[in-house]
Scaffold this active site. Structure first.
Site, PDB file in Angstrom:
ATOM      1  N   GLY A 288       0.797  -1.213   0.000  1.00  0.00           N
ATOM      2  CA  GLY A 288       0.000   0.000   0.000  1.00  0.00           C
ATOM      3  C   GLY A 288       0.833   1.268   0.000  1.00  0.00           C
TER       4      GLY A 288
ATOM      5  CB  VAL B  31      10.407  -4.133  -3.017  1.00  0.00           C
ATOM      6  CG1 VAL B  31      11.850  -4.608  -2.900  1.00  0.00           C
ATOM      7  CG2 VAL B  31       9.976  -3.450  -1.724  1.00  0.00           C
TER       8      VAL B  31
ATOM      9  CG  ASP C  35       6.625  -3.917  10.870  1.00  0.00           C
ATOM     10  OD1 ASP C  35       5.802  -4.659  11.437  1.00  0.00           O
ATOM     11  OD2 ASP C  35       6.569  -3.636   9.655  1.00  0.00           O
TER      12      ASP C  35
END
Length: 532
Positions: free
Chosen positions: A19, A23, A146
């Site tokens: 979103g 990459v 994360d």
């Protein structure tokens, strides 16, 4: 973007798109280097949100470019164009930890510990890292925020590398993100992260614990409900104890399960207080497991000696009437030798033995001495008996050692903290996974073959056996071929038939026998001919 040149790099493929960004796989135009090119999807966001995305992207570039650790993906370059921001990073020829778990399921404990020690080592380095930010402010300590399987990459050598430092938090720094924004991924968030309070390094330890739990059990401690609602996941992290690993995977050693459950404590003060402490715990677990295995081996050796001693006693007991060590006189010229000591030797002192009465015998050189037929017969029976007992002893020893070997190979599946025995490093044809990989490759199911080779090489990452090295090289070439082949398919879908033809042709240089690549090349040529 495929085929486009950005800076010094030509984009050769798309690896992922989310979103917020995309990459790509790229290749340096003048250096033999494969890279990953990351960009922001600015067009997907309104102008007022783009500034914050750019700030996060610059933050990631500044931080990750300074990190220099073997288990952290390196940043080579950062640059901007009028259209976008680009981050050029190290390319890892392997798969994400998420894909590894999805394909292989629960990992063997020894394999999981080997990988997670690398992850904990990387976090320990980052948590104590002395860093200068884009405003030339100095901080000590970087919190990832994360940690999850998708942000942990594993190459064919079994090396794990952490990536995606886009939402890091500097120790002592107020959040860069807007109020009410909770960075991270719900399934792996710490309780304090979910509540939106300030987090420290112990939050990363919790997220890594969730990942470790999933790797060992094959499932998350708090999965989504059947409706896909996140409420149960959030509630689980904050209020519900995770199901004990012993109930899900009894083969996980209790000592290892205890380490994981400690990292998942709701209260940060009850967890490991640093990644270094977590790493010490994993090292202690491995050392204790090694000692346990040594004790087992010593115990096995002792049992083997006892069996050997018992066998010796059995043989000695059966031959006490004529010991093998009895002095033997020079042979006479008779059809067979006749051992004839002057006096019958005393029997071995065995509880069941009855003392024999010594009786004088006629000397061997007496002219009237007649060879005894019964004595050689007894020795013939004795020799046959000794051979029979030795055969039995050898058979018992063989069966015993075989049982020990079988027990050792499954020791890691017990609840005791005994590490799994590593597979034989030699790349023999008997390895089932290698057989499956070769069959898949022969059938041109390249994706399956690459996955199987990758799993095999991940388990043999430390092996220096020539056979493993050969497979490693072969797998790398197969990856390169498959990348070019996929690029050809991608260009065909985009109706860029000239570029598709080039990619198929390059793929065939690596694998001339590929019928799929040959068919793709012919199709691309035909499409081009129809356009003319």
């Amino acid at each position: 973007m495929i085929g486009k040149t950005i800076g010094n790099y030509q984009v050769t493929g798309e690896l992922a798109k989310g979103g917020m960004g995309a990459v790509y796989r790229g290749r340096h135009q003048s250096l033999p280097r494969e890279v990953v090119v990351k960009s922001i999807l600015l067009s997907s966001f309104p102008p007022h949100a783009q500034d914050q995305l750019k700030a996060r992207f610059v933050r990631e570039a500044y931080i990750q470019s300074q990190l220099d650790h073997q288990n952290i993906v390196r940043v080579y370059e950062f640059f901007t164009t009028p259209e976008n921001y680009y981050l050029v990073m190290e390319f890892i020829n392997g798969m994400s930890f998420r894909d590894l778990i999805a394909r292989q399921g629960a990992l063997p404990p020894a394999h999981a510990v080997s990988l997670f020690k690398q992850a904990v080592s990387a976090l320990s380095y980052a948590h104590g890292f002395n860093y200068v930010d884009e405003s030339n402010n100095r901080y000590t300590g970087i919190i990832h925020r994360d940690i999850k399987p998708a942000n942990m990459l594993v190459d064919g050598m079994g090396r794990l590398k952490i990536t995606d430092f886009g939402i890091v938090k500097l120790a002592g720094e107020r959040s860069l993100t807007r109020t009410g924004f909770n960075p991270g991924t719900v399934e792996y968030m710490s309780p304090e992260q979910i509540r939106g309070v300030e987090v420290d390094a112990r939050s990363d330890i919790y997220s890594l614990g969730v990942t470790f739990y999933e790797a060992l059990s094959g499932r998350l401690p708090f999965p989504h409900s059947e409706t896909g609602s996140e409420y149960e996941v959030l509630r689980g992290h904050i209020e519900v104890p995770p199901p004990p690993l012993a109930t899900l995977k009894p083969d996980v050693p209790a000592a290892l399960a205890s380490l994981i459950m400690r990292s998942l404590e709701k209260d940060p003060n009850s967890r490991f207080q640093s990644a270094a402490e977590f790493l010490d715990g994993l090292n202690d677990y491995e050392q204790n497991s090694a000692r346990t295995r040594e004790e087992v081996v010593r115990g096995t050796s002792k049992q083997q000696k006892q069996i050997t001693h018992s066998m010796t006693e059995l043989i000695s007991h059966d031959t006490r009437q004529a010991p093998i060590t009895a002095p033997v006189a020079p042979p006479r010229q008779v059809p067979y030798p006749i051992p004839s000591p002057a006096v019958e030797p005393a029997p071995i002192n065995h509880p069941a033995a009855t003392p024999s009465v010594q009786q004088p015998r006629a000397p061997i050189n007496h002219p009237a001495a007649t060879p005894s037929v019964q004595q050689p017969r007894r020795y013939g029976l004795l020799i046959a008996g000794v051979l029979f007992v030795l055969l039995i002893a050898a058979g018992v020893a063989f069966i015993f050692l075989k049982q020990i070997s079988a027990w050792s190979s499954t020791a890691a599946n017990n609840t005791t903290p005994t590490p799994a025995i590593s597979p034989t490093p030699t790349a023999t044809p008997e390895d089932a996974r290698l057989r499956q990989a070769r069959v898949a490759e022969a059938d041109e199911r390249y994706k399956d073959a690459i996955m199987l080779y990758g799993e095999y090489l991940a388990e043999h990452a430390l092996d220096t056996d020539p056979g493993v090295k050969e497979i490693r090289t072969h797998s790398s070439k197969l990856n390169e071929f498959y990348g070019l082949f996929n690029l050809g398919d991608f260009c065909m879908n985009k109706q860029d038939y000239a570029e598709a033809e080039r990619n198929y042709a390059d793929a065939l240089k690596l694998r001339p026998d590929s019928k799929l690549a040959q068919a793709g090349l012919e199709k691309a040529k035909a499409k081009q001919a129809n356009r003319r």
